[in-house]
Write a protein that holds these residues in place. Structure first.
Motif, PDB file in Angstrom:
ATOM      1  N   GLU A  83       0.358  -1.093  -0.301  1.00  0.00           N
ATOM      2  CA  GLU A  83       0.093   0.083  -0.467  1.00  0.00           C
ATOM      3  C   GLU A  83       1.121   1.262   0.125  1.00  0.00           C
ATOM      4  O   GLU A  83       1.608   1.535   0.687  1.00  0.00           O
ATOM      5  N   LYS A 130      -1.799  -1.662  -3.361  1.00  0.00           N
ATOM      6  CA  LYS A 130      -3.000  -0.791  -2.754  1.00  0.00           C
ATOM      7  C   LYS A 130      -3.659  -2.091  -1.901  1.00  0.00           C
ATOM      8  O   LYS A 130      -2.878  -3.388  -2.059  1.00  0.00           O
ATOM      9  N   LYS A 131      -4.436  -1.744  -0.910  1.00  0.00           N
ATOM     10  CA  LYS A 131      -5.016  -3.213  -0.629  1.00  0.00           C
ATOM     11  C   LYS A 131      -5.613  -3.750  -1.574  1.00  0.00           C
ATOM     12  O   LYS A 131      -7.290  -2.677  -2.173  1.00  0.00           O
ATOM     13  N   LEU A 132      -6.013  -5.039  -2.157  1.00  0.00           N
ATOM     14  CA  LEU A 132      -7.094  -5.227  -2.391  1.00  0.00           C
ATOM     15  C   LEU A 132      -7.561  -6.200  -1.983  1.00  0.00           C
ATOM     16  O   LEU A 132      -7.442  -6.881  -1.214  1.00  0.00           O
ATOM     17  N   SER A 133      -9.147  -5.674  -1.517  1.00  0.00           N
ATOM     18  CA  SER A 133     -10.570  -6.749  -0.889  1.00  0.00           C
ATOM     19  C   SER A 133     -11.174  -7.486  -2.216  1.00  0.00           C
ATOM     20  O   SER A 133     -11.765  -8.624  -1.231  1.00  0.00           O
ATOM     21  N   ASN A 134     -10.872  -8.030  -3.268  1.00  0.00           N
ATOM     22  CA  ASN A 134     -11.776  -8.652  -3.925  1.00  0.00           C
ATOM     23  C   ASN A 134     -11.014 -10.245  -3.653  1.00  0.00           C
ATOM     24  O   ASN A 134     -10.080  -9.962  -3.644  1.00  0.00           O
ATOM     25  N   ASN A 135     -11.698 -11.239  -3.756  1.00  0.00           N
ATOM     26  CA  ASN A 135     -11.222 -12.291  -3.307  1.00  0.00           C
ATOM     27  C   ASN A 135     -10.653 -13.993  -4.217  1.00  0.00           C
ATOM     28  O   ASN A 135     -10.616 -14.362  -4.059  1.00  0.00           O
ATOM     29  N   LEU A 158      -4.142 -10.735   1.224  1.00  0.00           N
ATOM     30  CA  LEU A 158      -5.602 -10.118   1.023  1.00  0.00           C
ATOM     31  C   LEU A 158      -6.915 -10.087   2.304  1.00  0.00           C
ATOM     32  O   LEU A 158      -6.900 -11.054   2.473  1.00  0.00           O
ATOM     33  N   GLU A 159      -6.991  -8.934   1.902  1.00  0.00           N
ATOM     34  CA  GLU A 159      -8.049  -9.307   3.277  1.00  0.00           C
ATOM     35  C   GLU A 159      -8.991 -10.385   3.237  1.00  0.00           C
ATOM     36  O   GLU A 159      -9.470 -10.202   4.497  1.00  0.00           O
ATOM     37  N   ASN A 160     -10.065 -11.429   2.510  1.00  0.00           N
ATOM     38  CA  ASN A 160     -10.872 -11.449   2.675  1.00  0.00           C
ATOM     39  C   ASN A 160     -10.275 -13.553   2.124  1.00  0.00           C
ATOM     40  O   ASN A 160     -10.957 -14.015   1.919  1.00  0.00           O
ATOM     41  N   SER A 203      -3.092 -12.627   9.687  1.00  0.00           N
ATOM     42  CA  SER A 203      -2.529 -11.334  10.262  1.00  0.00           C
ATOM     43  C   SER A 203      -0.893 -11.265   9.980  1.00  0.00           C
ATOM     44  O   SER A 203      -0.253 -10.900   9.763  1.00  0.00           O
TER      45      SER A 203
END
Length: 407
Positions: A83, A130-135, A158-160, A203
């Motif tokens: 990010e 950048k932060k990627l939230s699609n999974n 990845l967030e998810n 995490s």
């Protein structure tokens, strides 16, 4: 620099220590960048792994990874999730001809910001992390397993997490399993069912963890070839190798039995012994271990036997078009070989021409695969130090077992 390999006879018994696997090292270096409390032992001393390590530590905007294809793919994924960081990822002229569109499009579908700076579908790339939230993402599975591994390695961050659907026939499954096994070793949950791979996000990894890299089976292949081309009774002990290896190229153990070479494991050492002279034609599908195709083709040529090798479609996008390179160099030596875009057929041959210069095409595997032919006749390897890409001490190690090599 060119090296002349005089016709040689190697020692009856030898011991060689081989550097850590480039494939495992590069995966673990990326995971270490994501999880700093991971320690790696027996890391590869190859150019590729050194370039990978340097790229992960640098604060430069422009990152040049030269000929390192694995690094190009893994770093494309890595920098897409850093990010706030912007980098330009570039490489050699050949690297700029090696396709990366399938991986870039997969990352873009996850939300990544990646642009092509020269030709569409090829490096150099401009990446804004950048932060990627699609999974969820789908990927053609028959091109390069490194695209798949690149996505799996960043999936933990990845967030998810990631749900990756593979379309079509899957190439180089052992390399995908290697990536998943290394994730498992650091405590990441994943599953690989049918054509869907799922990776859970984490995490951080618990406590400090140390992983030891197994030595490189692709590098071991040249010693299998040497033993196959040597008299019955020749032995070479190689370390450090496991009987239950994660590396796809460990199929060498089974393949080289065809040439009368047996493998015995003891305390992380594998001993190769030439038990008998078997001169039968060979047919193999190398879809899961394409990096040893050059070694096997040259072994067969050195023994004067025919071979049919299939499953080689990824060889066209390596450091050089390896199928064309093999055909050109084997024919210079007096061989007869037919190729398609995914297979090769080597015909029986009776002799090997003396003192022929072998072109290496900036490809470490061309230099190393042809070297064992010095057991049959004098041979010249052009630009011989290209071997540093994966195995910097290769020529010294050959001298230590009895090869006669001069500049």
């Amino acid at each position: 620099m060119n090296l002349t390999l005089q016709k040689s006879t190697i020692q009856k018994q030898s011991v060689v220590n081989i550097t850590g696997s480039k494939s495992e090292s590069n995966r673990l270096l990326l995971l270490q960048a994501l999880f700093p409390n991971l320690t790696i032992e027996n890391i590869s001393n190859s150019d590729d792994s050194q370039l990978m390590a340097k790229a992960l530590k640098t604060e430069s905007v422009v990152i040049d990874i030269h000929h390192a294809g694995t690094a190009m793919r893994f770093l494309t994924a890595y920098f897409s999730i850093q990010e706030g960081r912007e980098v330009i990822l570039t490489g050699s002229d050949r690297m700029k001809e090696r396709p990366i569109k399938i991986l870039v499009e997969a990352l873009q579908s996850l939300g990544a910001h990646i642009e092509y700076l020269e030709n569409e579908g090829f490096p150099p790339l401009k990446i804004k992390g950048k932060k990627l939230s699609n999974n969820k993402v789908s990927l053609q599975a028959n091109v390069s397993s490194q695209y798949i591994s690149a996505l799996l390695l960043i999936a933990t961050k990845l967030e998810n997490g990631l749900k990756l659907t593979l379309e079509g026939e899957i190439t180089s499954v052992p390399y995908i399993n290697m990536t998943l096994s290394l994730l498992d070793e650091i405590g990441v949950e994943s599953s690989f069912n049918d054509n869907v791979i799922t990776v859970k996000p984490i995490s951080d990894i618990q406590s400090n963890k140390t992983l030891t890299v197994e030595s490189d089976w692709s590098s071991a292949s040249y010693y299998y070839s040497i033993v196959a081309l040597s008299p019955v009774g020749t032995e070479i002990a190689l370390s450090s190798y496991k009987n239950n290896s994660l590396q796809g190229d460990s199929v060498l153990v089974d393949i080289y039995e065809h040439f009368g070479v047996t493998s015995t494991f003891n305390n992380n050492t594998v001993t190769l012994i030439k038990e008998s002279s078997i001169l039968q034609p060979l047919s193999l599908n190398l879809q899961n271990a394409p990096d040893i195709a050059q070694t096997i083709a040259v072994t067969c040529f050195g023994l004067g036997i025919s071979c049919n090798l299939t499953g080689l479609h990824t060889l066209k996008i390596k450091e050089t078009d390896r199928l064309v390179a093999l055909k050109t160099e084997i024919e210079k030596l007096g061989g007869n070989i037919d190729i398609t875009d995914k297979s090769l057929h080597l015909h029986e041959s009776k002799s090997i021409k003396k003192s022929v210069p072998i072109a290496t095409y900036n490809d470490h595997r061309m230099a190393m695969a042809f070297a064992p032919l010095a057991l049959k006749n004098d041979i010249i390897i052009e630009h011989a130090y290209v071997v540093s890409k994966s195995y910097p001490t290769f020529w010294d190690d050959l001298i230590s077992i009895g090869f006669e090599i001069t500049q």
